[in-house]
Scaffold this active site. Structure first.
Site, PDB file in Angstrom:
ATOM      1  N   ASP A  81       1.096  -0.708  -0.136  1.00 48.28           N
ATOM      2  CA  ASP A  81       0.485  -0.176  -0.340  1.00 48.28           C
ATOM      3  C   ASP A  81       0.610   1.347   0.461  1.00 48.28           C
ATOM      4  O   ASP A  81       1.394   1.530   1.643  1.00 48.28           O
ATOM      5  CB  ASP A  81      -1.049  -0.429   1.446  1.00 48.28           C
ATOM      6  CG  ASP A  81      -1.702   1.170   1.298  1.00 48.28           C
ATOM      7  OD1 ASP A  81      -2.554   1.628   0.336  1.00 48.28           O
ATOM      8  OD2 ASP A  81      -1.615   1.884   2.353  1.00 48.28           O
ATOM      9  N   ASP A 268      -2.216   6.356  -4.704  1.00 49.45           N
ATOM     10  CA  ASP A 268      -2.540   5.323  -3.830  1.00 49.45           C
ATOM     11  C   ASP A 268      -3.224   3.942  -4.353  1.00 49.45           C
ATOM     12  O   ASP A 268      -3.898   3.642  -4.675  1.00 49.45           O
ATOM     13  CB  ASP A 268      -3.643   5.626  -2.742  1.00 49.45           C
ATOM     14  CG  ASP A 268      -3.689   5.044  -1.840  1.00 49.45           C
ATOM     15  OD1 ASP A 268      -2.925   4.070  -1.397  1.00 49.45           O
ATOM     16  OD2 ASP A 268      -4.931   4.905  -1.103  1.00 49.45           O
TER      17      ASP A 268
END
Length: 383
Positions: A81, A268
């Site tokens: 992530d 992201d």
């Protein structure tokens, strides 16, 4: 309704101090997508308030892959992530009453010869509650690369059903140390400091071609076979998340006026959508002809994809075009197919702030250049 997401399985190719991990497609529930606004509101509001605690969640998109921790290695599936910085996994010391721990792999420090006790308290605040535990130290292996003496968190409490039934055990953050809980050096920092990769960057290639390889995550390298043309780089505005200036947003070649003087954006990998201010996204989805249901845009008929306009996001003076086939998600659940807008509204009270998630990353090969503090985009080769 299920959303397409991308799942990262362990499969590695090591080339000249670089690591490439292939990716595959998976799906996640539509309900999970609706938690995006709450997740990001908490995450960015905390940053705006001056805290260093990253707040993230992963129900809407999951890149997860196999790593091992300890000697001998204990296997875990972790989300890779770019919207957080810490590594955490469930602990064997987690009470059996915590369902998320009970249903996932748990780290047993007593079974590792390279474990070093630390014990510092560790907490991350999520929208659904706090993940808490304590810090430990051990070796972490990703593919053939072993990071020694990595600090990570053993979770003894995990909030909400999102963690209970997640396909992953924990999270491996790829953002900056400045937002790392307890200022713990992220795994990629230690890959660099220990000389495990020769280049100070990592890159994502994601495929949306049904039945094809889902993509790859490369540590320390750029795969020139996965994109065409030049890579356009934009400097970071903050060394926190991968944040930069977004110049404009256009619909069918005409500026939508969303940015005014400028917008800021975060790239992201932990978000499947493109998210922006609620008012702007609502106007966008209505202009595209989507019906707004529970905060998301739903098209009445998937055949409209052929009639929708392109949208364009301008970064570093370059126009990055998204076609309807790239920003509309065609998803099937219980035998029924629906088409959803890839744009989600969020309320952050931070002005013109956007999140470029997988809808964007799948169209544009993305380079996260830690050494030069920049993000790069190039047209991805699909198929």
């Amino acid at each position: 309704m299920k959303l397409l997401i991308l799942t990262l399985f362990l499969a590695t190719i090591v080339l000249a101090q670089a690591l490439t991990v292939p990716l595959n497609f998976h799906q996640a529930s539509r309900e999970s997508r609706r938690r995006v606004p709450q997740k990001w509101s908490n995450r960015l509001s905390a940053l705006n308030a001056g805290t260093t605690i990253p707040i993230s969640d992963f129900e809407d998109a999951q890149y997860y892959g196999a790593i091992t921790i300890g000697t001998p290695g204990q296997a875990f599936k972790v989300v890779f992530d770019t919207g957080s910085s810490n590594l955490w996994i469930p602990s064997k010391k987690c009470p059996i009453t915590v369902v998320a721990c009970d249903l996932h792999n748990k780290y047993n420090s007593g079974a590792s010869s390279t474990y070093v006790a630390n014990g510092t308290d560790f907490t991350i605040q999520y929208g659904s509650g706090a993940m808490s535990g304590f810090v430990s130290q051990d070796s972490v292996t990703v593919g053939s690369l072993t990071v020694k003496d990595q600090l990570f968190a053993e979770a003894t409490a995990e909030p909400g059903i999102a963690f209970d039934f997640a396909k992953f055990d924990g999270i491996l953050g790829l953002a900056f140390q400045s937002i790392s809980v307890n200022s713990i050096p992220p795994v990629f920092y230690n890959m660099l400091s220990q000389g495990l990769v020769s280049s100070t960057l990592f890159s994502f290639w994601l495929s949306r071609t049904p039945g094809a390889n889902g993509g790859e995550l490369s540590f320390g390298s750029i795969d020139n076979t996965k994109y065409t043309g030049d890579i356009t780089y934009v400097p970071l505005t903050n060394e926190t998340y991968w944040e930069f200036v977004m110049d404009d947003f256009a619909i069918d070649g005409q500026s939508a006026g969303f940015c005014g003087t400028t917008c800021h954006a975060i790239c992201d990998s932990g978000t499947s959508l493109i998210a922006g201010p609620m008012a702007d996204i609502t106007a966008l989805n209505e202009k595209l002809g989507a019906v707004i249901l529970n905060g998301e845009g739903v098209f009445s008929d998937c055949s409209v994809i052929n009639t929708l306009p392109n949208v364009t996001i301008t970064v570093a003076g370059r126009e990055f075009v998204l076609t309807p086939k790239e920003y509309v998600l065609e998803v099937t659940e219980f035998g029924k197919t629906e088409c959803l807008s890839g744009f989600m509204g969020i309320e952050l009270n931070m002005g013109n702030f956007w999140i470029l998630g997988d809808v964007f990353i799948s169209a544009y090969y993305t380079v996260f250049d830690f050494g030069n503090k920049q993000v790069g985009f190039a047209t991805a080769i699909q198929g």
